[in-house]
Design an enzyme around this catalytic site. Sequence first.
Site, PDB file in Angstrom:
ATOM      1  N   MET A  18       5.873 -11.803   1.790  1.00  9.92           N
ATOM      2  CA  MET A  18       4.725 -10.907   1.997  1.00  9.92           C
ATOM      3  C   MET A  18       5.145  -9.736   2.868  1.00  9.92           C
ATOM      4  SD  MET A  18       1.085 -11.800   3.823  1.00  9.92           S
ATOM      5  CE  MET A  18       1.681 -12.035   5.489  1.00  9.92           C
ATOM      6  N   ASN A  19       4.713  -8.504   2.486  1.00 10.32           N
ATOM      7  CA  ASN A  19       4.764  -7.410   3.453  1.00 10.32           C
ATOM      8  C   ASN A  19       3.367  -6.834   3.652  1.00 10.32           C
ATOM      9  OD1 ASN A  19       6.270  -6.408   0.852  1.00 10.32           O
ATOM     10  ND2 ASN A  19       5.665  -4.482   1.758  1.00 10.32           N
ATOM     11  N   ASP A  20       3.142  -5.577   3.445  1.00  7.98           N
ATOM     12  CA  ASP A  20       1.903  -4.905   3.900  1.00  7.98           C
ATOM     13  C   ASP A  20       0.593  -5.615   3.541  1.00  7.98           C
ATOM     14  OD1 ASP A  20       4.031  -3.176   3.866  1.00  7.98           O
ATOM     15  OD2 ASP A  20       3.037  -1.646   2.678  1.00  7.98           O
ATOM     16  N   TRP A  56      11.927  -9.592  -0.737  1.00 15.27           N
ATOM     17  CA  TRP A  56      11.134  -8.544  -1.399  1.00 15.27           C
ATOM     18  C   TRP A  56      11.624  -8.349  -2.827  1.00 15.27           C
ATOM     19  CZ3 TRP A  56      11.585  -4.002  -4.040  1.00 15.27           C
ATOM     20  CH2 TRP A  56      10.458  -3.178  -4.098  1.00 15.27           C
ATOM     21  N   SER A  82       1.459  -0.823  -2.330  1.00 11.95           N
ATOM     22  CA  SER A  82       0.296  -0.932  -1.445  1.00 11.95           C
ATOM     23  C   SER A  82      -0.885  -0.064  -1.848  1.00 11.95           C
ATOM     24  CB  SER A  82       0.711  -0.563  -0.020  1.00 11.95           C
ATOM     25  OG  SER A  82       1.392  -1.661   0.525  1.00 11.95           O
ATOM     26  N   GLN A 115       1.163  -7.331  -0.201  1.00 18.20           N
ATOM     27  CA  GLN A 115       2.377  -7.108  -0.992  1.00 18.20           C
ATOM     28  C   GLN A 115       3.102  -8.445  -1.086  1.00 18.20           C
ATOM     29  OE1 GLN A 115       3.841  -3.642  -2.236  1.00 18.20           O
ATOM     30  NE2 GLN A 115       1.699  -4.154  -2.550  1.00 18.20           N
TER      31      GLN A 115
END
Length: 493
Positions: free
Chosen positions: A38-40, A64, A100, A56
């Site tokens: 997970m990011n943003d 990623w 995003s 994300q």
Amino acid sequence: MIISKKLFDARNYEKNNANKILPQQRPAFHFTPYIGWMNDPNGFSFYNNKYHLFYQYNPYDTKWDSMHWGHAVSSDLLHWEYLPAALAPDMEYDLNGCFSGSSIEPPNGHHLLMYTGVYREPGKNKDFQAQCIATGNGIDYEKYDGNPVLSAVDLPKGMSFYDFRDPKIWRDVDGKYKCVVATCNKFGNGAILLYESLDAFKWTFCNVLAKNKNRFSKMWECPDFFEIEGKNILILSSQNMSADGFKHFEKCGVFCIIGEYIKSDNRFLAENKLPVDYGKDFYAPQTTVTPDGRRVMIGWLQNWSNVSDYRSDENKWFGEMSLPRELSLKDGKLFQKPISELEKYRQEKVQYKNRIISGDVSLKGVNGRIIDLELLIKPSSEKNIYNNFTIKFACSDNSYAMLTFYPKKSFLKYKMVCQTGKKIKTDEQKCYLISKEIMLKLRIILDKYSAEVFINDGEQVFSSVLLNEPNADKISFSCDGEAVLDVTKYTLG
Ligand code: FRU
């Protein structure tokens, strides 16, 4: 609704594999992905009586890749229920990723997502980015037939369609939709574009809201633009932070521009620029408004530049969100405080008032790793001010995190020491204090994998991922002179 094979596969994968992650392997009250990377935070909003948080997401690995949108809902912003992935990169215009974006509820009762579709045209060696819409019922989302709704043709001259991303949408009081989108010029200098629309599908360009003139790193990402107490605030993230005047930033960072938005000609007049978080681990935050009118921000509790140091593949998840934070404005500065809902989970209060700290001291009952800790630190005499006061937390025999306050120099030093296998890893960072007072107020929220430090009632915040064993829970204090300490500790449960 017919769902694509890619979305079906992602939903199937998460449903069949996420149960391999045991609840005790996750933080107690910080959000982590259903499974994988997970990011943003994306699409942070209140819809159908629930907070929605998208993110994300790469369900298949803790790295990623191939951005999907994961999805969860909550009633208190602290406990989240996983829902099936909302978006997969399954259309020609988003085949290289659903990047995003944000969401709103238009008056027709749908939940509308606006995101960046990433695609590559045949024969080209670089990805294009364009803005897309999907609408749904809070679980299933259908991508709009007319996507993308904002693409290269909608850019002002000289702006890049390779970097054109992260739309933040909102509905104005006059009913019009607005969005801000990040881009950059041919020199890679970030710019934030403002668009408007009557229906959220057909957009017109209004103005360049802000431009980076080589002062605040290069490309900007994940803009958010909103009003608090009559001022307008533009929040921006940048991966190569070397911001002029912000002495503490090294790599990824988030800062805000506070100013006045002149609606008649869509200009934004900047008055003040400030970092949003002084720690390394806070990025790409997004805000929403609660039904009772609080502006709440949540960010990715991580930093792109140290992702590889932090990855531990024993956990089948990677990346956590920050605690949601309530925003306010005081003396032209952005203040943050942990979401008030957290106070409902306070238990087992331990309190000491006016405790003299000289040398090394531990206080009975002041320990724990899932805690809310309030500290007020003063010198015992104004004539004889100590040089440094240290609080060590999340300690075990060979690992700890530590904050040292230097009242005469007005800064805090953060140090984290942890052992991975035979290696000792040390991380150090300085945080210059806005307040030059000799008294310091801290609120430290600890969870198994994080420390968030709210300094002087949230005038500054310092966030850090904790890398050591999640059961390292000792706390101690030390002072090279004499300090007077008030401390209140709650276990969070
Ligand atoms: C910020 C960011 C965004 C982009 C997303 C891709 O962390 O680089 O600009 O949309 O991540 O996952």
